[in-house]
Design a protein around this motif. Sequence first.
Motif, PDB file in Angstrom:
ATOM      1  N   ASP A  61       0.898  -1.010   0.172  1.00  0.00           N
ATOM      2  CA  ASP A  61       0.104   0.036   0.035  1.00  0.00           C
ATOM      3  C   ASP A  61       0.873   1.262   0.088  1.00  0.00           C
ATOM      4  OD1 ASP A  61      -2.150  -1.507   0.276  1.00  0.00           O
ATOM      5  OD2 ASP A  61      -2.068  -1.668   2.386  1.00  0.00           O
ATOM      6  N   GLU A  62       0.642   2.235  -0.966  1.00  0.00           N
ATOM      7  CA  GLU A  62       1.379   3.532  -0.989  1.00  0.00           C
ATOM      8  C   GLU A  62       0.538   4.543  -0.717  1.00  0.00           C
ATOM      9  OE1 GLU A  62       5.140   3.318  -3.667  1.00  0.00           O
ATOM     10  OE2 GLU A  62       3.687   2.148  -4.738  1.00  0.00           O
ATOM     11  N   ARG A  63       0.890   5.584   0.034  1.00  0.00           N
ATOM     12  CA  ARG A  63       0.075   6.834   0.165  1.00  0.00           C
ATOM     13  C   ARG A  63       0.977   7.954  -0.142  1.00  0.00           C
ATOM     14  NH1 ARG A  63      -1.366   2.425   3.554  1.00  0.00           N
ATOM     15  NH2 ARG A  63      -3.605   2.233   4.062  1.00  0.00           N
ATOM     16  N   GLY A  64       0.218   8.955  -0.594  1.00  0.00           N
ATOM     17  CA  GLY A  64       0.748  10.301  -0.931  1.00  0.00           C
ATOM     18  C   GLY A  64       0.125  11.367  -1.547  1.00  0.00           C
ATOM     19  N   PHE A  65       0.540  12.022  -2.291  1.00  0.00           N
ATOM     20  CA  PHE A  65      -0.048  13.352  -2.998  1.00  0.00           C
ATOM     21  C   PHE A  65      -0.176  13.343  -4.345  1.00  0.00           C
ATOM     22  CE2 PHE A  65       0.712  17.583  -4.712  1.00  0.00           C
ATOM     23  CZ  PHE A  65      -0.093  18.426  -4.262  1.00  0.00           C
ATOM     24  N   HIS A  66      -1.410  13.806  -4.817  1.00  0.00           N
ATOM     25  CA  HIS A  66      -1.797  13.932  -6.439  1.00  0.00           C
ATOM     26  C   HIS A  66      -2.174  15.157  -6.787  1.00  0.00           C
ATOM     27  CE1 HIS A  66      -4.738  12.047  -9.339  1.00  0.00           C
ATOM     28  NE2 HIS A  66      -3.714  12.559  -9.793  1.00  0.00           N
ATOM     29  N   PHE A  67      -1.506  15.678  -7.817  1.00  0.00           N
ATOM     30  CA  PHE A  67      -1.771  17.087  -8.510  1.00  0.00           C
ATOM     31  C   PHE A  67      -2.304  16.867  -9.766  1.00  0.00           C
ATOM     32  CE2 PHE A  67      -0.323  20.569 -10.947  1.00  0.00           C
ATOM     33  CZ  PHE A  67      -0.795  21.549 -10.132  1.00  0.00           C
ATOM     34  N   GLN A  68      -3.393  17.661 -10.197  1.00  0.00           N
ATOM     35  CA  GLN A  68      -3.654  17.775 -11.501  1.00  0.00           C
ATOM     36  C   GLN A  68      -4.056  19.453 -11.951  1.00  0.00           C
ATOM     37  OE1 GLN A  68      -7.232  15.451 -11.050  1.00  0.00           O
ATOM     38  NE2 GLN A  68      -6.298  13.862 -12.263  1.00  0.00           N
TER      39      GLN A  68
END
Length: 248
Positions: A61-68
């Motif tokens: 499981d990987e968790r982080g940040f998403h930008f668009q």
Amino acid sequence: MTQLSICRLRSKRGSVAPLAITIGLFAGLSAPTVQGQQDYVGRIDLFAGFTYLDSPKINLDERGFHFQIGVRPKVWYSLGFDYSVSTGHTALLPNMLTTTLQDQLGAQIGGLVAAGIIPPTYAISVPFDSKTETFAAGPQVAYHGWKPITPFLRPSIGAIHEIATPHATDAITAGIIAQLAPSGQKTDWTPFYGFGGGIDVNASRHFALRVQADFVHDHLFSDLLKSGRNTVRFSVGPAFQFGGNVAK
């Protein structure tokens, strides 16, 4: 020692079902109130939020940040850029490798067992930390005919960058790591392809809560790993639209 990859595999267990469920749930809950067309659709679309990458085959499981960020030439579609970064932890196992590498490793371990250096029950497991970055660009199609919600779909085409940092648990895994990643890390780039979509729950003309998912396929470290893998990425967070009104 033969070289092993410490990159993670994403399995086929991830499916399009979570994406369909997400879109269907929000559409179903909002159906009784979806009345009236949106009178403002901003030319600029911006999103920044939490992301979760599901790699179930190796329990990662990987968790982080998403930008668009995107620009809408027309009310029904936009062109944009997508970036995400996430981290997690799991372990490399021999069955993730190509058949040739598995055979080579098996012969080496068999020799150590025969020499009495390790017991016959010894199992190889190389834990590692993973950092994954995704980069994508392209179109997104959206429907703005309902004021409360905005559903959207897109192709997911881009590149993925992976960095794996292994950790030795004993002398055997230390020897493997010395061959795998003398610098202490292993990295790779590869393209991915798939599709994605989601829904904006509109709170105002300029602000919404975005829930989205992407289903993609890639094959990092193809010279070491026996197959490609599927990945599901879930993201949630605030979305903003501003600029000229393309709905006019």
